[in-house]
Design a protein around this motif. Sequence first.
Motif, PDB file in Angstrom:
ATOM      1  N   VAL A   8       0.863  -1.185   0.000  1.00 38.46           N
ATOM      2  CA  VAL A   8       0.000   0.000   0.000  1.00 38.46           C
ATOM      3  C   VAL A   8       0.898   1.234   0.000  1.00 38.46           C
ATOM      4  O   VAL A   8       1.784   1.357   0.861  1.00 38.46           O
ATOM      5  CB  VAL A   8      -0.942  -0.001   1.231  1.00 38.46           C
ATOM      6  N   ILE A   9       0.663   2.129  -0.960  1.00 37.19           N
ATOM      7  CA  ILE A   9       1.459   3.365  -1.040  1.00 37.19           C
ATOM      8  C   ILE A   9       0.569   4.523  -0.613  1.00 37.19           C
ATOM      9  O   ILE A   9      -0.446   4.804  -1.252  1.00 37.19           O
ATOM     10  CB  ILE A   9       2.015   3.580  -2.462  1.00 37.19           C
ATOM     11  N   GLY A  10       0.933   5.169   0.495  1.00 38.92           N
ATOM     12  CA  GLY A  10       0.127   6.257   1.068  1.00 38.92           C
ATOM     13  C   GLY A  10      -0.548   5.769   2.341  1.00 38.92           C
ATOM     14  O   GLY A  10      -1.146   4.689   2.367  1.00 38.92           O
ATOM     15  N   GLY A  12      -2.667   7.769   4.474  1.00 41.49           N
ATOM     16  CA  GLY A  12      -3.862   8.483   4.935  1.00 41.49           C
ATOM     17  C   GLY A  12      -5.043   7.553   4.764  1.00 41.49           C
ATOM     18  O   GLY A  12      -5.281   6.657   5.575  1.00 41.49           O
ATOM     19  N   ILE A  13      -5.765   7.708   3.647  1.00 40.23           N
ATOM     20  CA  ILE A  13      -6.856   6.771   3.360  1.00 40.23           C
ATOM     21  C   ILE A  13      -6.260   5.388   3.062  1.00 40.23           C
ATOM     22  O   ILE A  13      -6.957   4.365   3.116  1.00 40.23           O
ATOM     23  CB  ILE A  13      -7.726   7.276   2.181  1.00 40.23           C
ATOM     24  N   GLY A  14      -4.966   5.346   2.810  1.00 42.39           N
ATOM     25  CA  GLY A  14      -4.277   4.067   2.611  1.00 42.39           C
ATOM     26  C   GLY A  14      -4.500   3.123   3.784  1.00 42.39           C
ATOM     27  O   GLY A  14      -4.484   1.901   3.632  1.00 42.39           O
ATOM     28  N   VAL A  70      -2.670   2.376  -4.544  1.00 43.89           N
ATOM     29  CA  VAL A  70      -2.032   3.687  -4.647  1.00 43.89           C
ATOM     30  C   VAL A  70      -2.982   4.710  -4.033  1.00 43.89           C
ATOM     31  O   VAL A  70      -4.072   4.951  -4.555  1.00 43.89           O
ATOM     32  CB  VAL A  70      -1.703   4.029  -6.122  1.00 43.89           C
ATOM     33  N   ALA A  71      -2.589   5.253  -2.887  1.00 44.85           N
ATOM     34  CA  ALA A  71      -3.457   6.158  -2.128  1.00 44.85           C
ATOM     35  C   ALA A  71      -2.661   7.402  -1.731  1.00 44.85           C
ATOM     36  O   ALA A  71      -2.416   7.658  -0.554  1.00 44.85           O
ATOM     37  CB  ALA A  71      -4.008   5.438  -0.893  1.00 44.85           C
ATOM     38  N   VAL A  72      -2.230   8.119  -2.758  1.00 41.58           N
ATOM     39  CA  VAL A  72      -1.371   9.294  -2.585  1.00 41.58           C
ATOM     40  C   VAL A  72      -2.104  10.502  -3.168  1.00 41.58           C
ATOM     41  O   VAL A  72      -3.133  10.342  -3.831  1.00 41.58           O
ATOM     42  CB  VAL A  72      -0.027   9.063  -3.308  1.00 41.58           C
TER      43      VAL A  72
HETATM   44  N1  LIG Z   1     -12.129   6.685  -1.282  1.00 42.12           N
HETATM   45  C1  LIG Z   1     -12.250   7.588  -0.320  1.00 42.12           C
HETATM   46  O1  LIG Z   1     -13.242   7.603   0.396  1.00 42.12           O
HETATM   47  C2  LIG Z   1     -11.143   8.591  -0.114  1.00 42.12           C
HETATM   48  C3  LIG Z   1     -11.096   9.352   1.054  1.00 42.12           C
HETATM   49  C4  LIG Z   1     -10.032  10.250   1.228  1.00 42.12           C
HETATM   50  C5  LIG Z   1      -9.060  10.386   0.232  1.00 42.12           C
HETATM   51  N2  LIG Z   1      -9.150   9.648  -0.899  1.00 42.12           N
HETATM   52  C6  LIG Z   1      -8.131   9.771  -1.977  1.00 42.12           C
HETATM   53  O2  LIG Z   1      -6.922   9.154  -1.507  1.00 42.12           O
HETATM   54  C7  LIG Z   1      -5.778   9.869  -1.970  1.00 42.12           C
HETATM   55  C8  LIG Z   1      -4.928  10.271  -0.755  1.00 42.12           C
HETATM   56  O3  LIG Z   1      -5.703  11.109   0.066  1.00 42.12           O
HETATM   57  P1  LIG Z   1      -5.426  11.209   1.640  1.00 42.12           P
HETATM   58  O4  LIG Z   1      -6.635  11.845   2.221  1.00 42.12           O
HETATM   59  O5  LIG Z   1      -4.980   9.913   2.158  1.00 42.12           O
HETATM   60  O6  LIG Z   1      -4.192  12.256   1.619  1.00 42.12           O
HETATM   61  P2  LIG Z   1      -3.112  12.492   2.745  1.00 42.12           P
HETATM   62  O7  LIG Z   1      -2.440  13.753   2.358  1.00 42.12           O
HETATM   63  O8  LIG Z   1      -3.708  12.329   4.090  1.00 42.12           O
HETATM   64  O9  LIG Z   1      -2.091  11.251   2.589  1.00 42.12           O
HETATM   65  C9  LIG Z   1      -1.300  11.098   1.440  1.00 42.12           C
HETATM   66  C10 LIG Z   1      -0.307   9.978   1.655  1.00 42.12           C
HETATM   67  O10 LIG Z   1       0.485   9.863   0.467  1.00 42.12           O
HETATM   68  C11 LIG Z   1       1.861   9.810   0.853  1.00 42.12           C
HETATM   69  N3  LIG Z   1       2.729  10.340  -0.192  1.00 42.12           N
HETATM   70  C12 LIG Z   1       2.767  11.590  -0.688  1.00 42.12           C
HETATM   71  N4  LIG Z   1       3.741  11.691  -1.606  1.00 42.12           N
HETATM   72  C13 LIG Z   1       4.329  10.478  -1.687  1.00 42.12           C
HETATM   73  C14 LIG Z   1       5.410   9.950  -2.430  1.00 42.12           C
HETATM   74  N5  LIG Z   1       6.093  10.692  -3.301  1.00 42.12           N
HETATM   75  N6  LIG Z   1       5.763   8.663  -2.230  1.00 42.12           N
HETATM   76  C15 LIG Z   1       5.079   7.895  -1.355  1.00 42.12           C
HETATM   77  N7  LIG Z   1       4.045   8.335  -0.615  1.00 42.12           N
HETATM   78  C16 LIG Z   1       3.683   9.613  -0.778  1.00 42.12           C
HETATM   79  C17 LIG Z   1       1.945  10.661   2.087  1.00 42.12           C
HETATM   80  O11 LIG Z   1       3.137  10.392   2.792  1.00 42.12           O
HETATM   81  C18 LIG Z   1       0.675  10.216   2.804  1.00 42.12           C
HETATM   82  O12 LIG Z   1       0.898   9.024   3.501  1.00 42.12           O
HETATM   83  C19 LIG Z   1      -6.308  11.055  -2.767  1.00 42.12           C
HETATM   84  O13 LIG Z   1      -6.276  10.745  -4.125  1.00 42.12           O
HETATM   85  C20 LIG Z   1      -7.755  11.217  -2.308  1.00 42.12           C
HETATM   86  O14 LIG Z   1      -8.599  11.710  -3.324  1.00 42.12           O
HETATM   87  C21 LIG Z   1     -10.162   8.752  -1.078  1.00 42.12           C
END
Ligand SMILES: NC(=O)c1ccc[n+]([C@@H]2O[C@H](COP(=O)([O-])OP(=O)(O)OC[C@H]3O[C@@H](n4cnc5c(N)ncnc54)[C@H](O)[C@@H]3O)[C@@H](O)[C@H]2O)c1
Length: 367
Positions: A8-10, A12-14, A70-72
């Motif tokens: 899992v990359i990311g 947050g929502i990851g 991919v959740a970045v």
């Molecule tokens: N399906 C849903 O219900 C839902 C909810 C929230 C967000 N999202 C989507 O998920 C994605 C991430 O959103 P989020 O809220 O988690 O954002 P966030 O900013 O909270 O988290 C982003 C994550 O990506 C990582 N990241 C950033 N750049 C990186 C890199 N170069 N290499 C590796 N990791 C990297 C960060 O370290 C962090 O862990 C977005 O596309 C958003 O639209 C979806």
Amino acid sequence: MERVGVGVIGCGIGKWHVEGYRGEPRADIVAIAGLDTPRCNEVAAEANVPNVYEDYHQLLSRPDIAAVSVAVPNFLHVPIGLDAIAAGKHVLMEKPLARNEAEAETLVNAAENAGLILGMAFNRRARSDMQVLKAFIDEGGLGHIYHAKAFWRRRAGIPGMGTWFTSKEQAGGGPLIDLGVHVLDMVLWAMDEPDIVAVSGATYSEIGPKGVGNWSGNGFMPSDAYGFEVEDLAVGMLRTSSGATIFVEASWAAHTSDTDEFGIYLLGDKGGAELHVRDYASADTLRLFTTINGVPVDSTPRLPSKPQGAGHREIIGTFIDSIIGGTPMVPSGRDGLRRTRLIDAIYRSSEERRELILEPSTVTVAG
Ligand SMILES: NC(=O)c1ccc[n+]([C@@H]2O[C@H](COP(=O)([O-])OP(=O)(O)OC[C@H]3O[C@@H](n4cnc5c(N)ncnc54)[C@H](O)[C@@H]3O)[C@@H](O)[C@H]2O)c1
């Protein structure tokens, strides 16, 4: 039982992807990657994930990982997605697929050329109200659907003023691409992927630029790097080739009675439906309207309950089915591309202040 190693990359929502894989007996979570090491370590510790990387390339280089989520931030979906495909991994992408149609197309083509699965984490369609509604529609319960509304409205819900979310370059847009994409997915799936032939849209940025409307307590890290460069309200009207219409409305901030509400309303010649979720409620969210012996009947289905965070788990189940069993991945990268194309068209119609006529693969200007 065949098993799939995943990463899992990311983080947050990851985290919800990690939870989803954890609940999937055919998946082993091998690693997570993210730049915010403390948060990633926390997620890894909670789920017993043995490897945490700051550099996602290290995760992609592992031969024991066959698939990645991919959740970045949005601007990294395509570059990281392409790297994953180049490394031979199947990809489950967070929404939106990309910031625009051109980059979305690059990713879909790369996955198809490599013979790899590209799935979309449109998790809201896995809600039990949506599943019940979809089954009712598929049985003909609504008859011919001729009009629909898809909306996600927040009173004060800008997700992180000054973060990547409010950067046009990094997010690709505001609530339309962030929230609207979910309800667009729900309504298009409900209507069996209608052919959209014309799009009209308008966007507004009236509240965010004043520095208000932020979603407080959301845990995002604000920075001074970006201002508020996107819309805070978007509206659109889509016409299908059969003459049906779909209204779309998405706001992060607006002076309304809504706190945080999303849903879809559908009108058919045999019945209607209102799926309306207030503040992420999981019960009492669906109403069906039919006519029995000439009498209007309103019904409220009792919905099967699901664990919190439900959505990603189901999508991940389908992703693993697809990897192991070769069944089609739904929602697919192509579904993501179609939604991205419509979002692009709404933004472009807004800029040009006119309706756009869509052709099968490109958007052209009417008249
Ligand atoms: N399906 C849903 O219900 C839902 C909810 C929230 C967000 N999202 C989507 O998920 C994605 C991430 O959103 P989020 O809220 O988690 O954002 P966030 O900013 O909270 O988290 C982003 C994550 O990506 C990582 N990241 C950033 N750049 C990186 C890199 N170069 N290499 C590796 N990791 C990297 C960060 O370290 C962090 O862990 C977005 O596309 C958003 O639209 C979806």
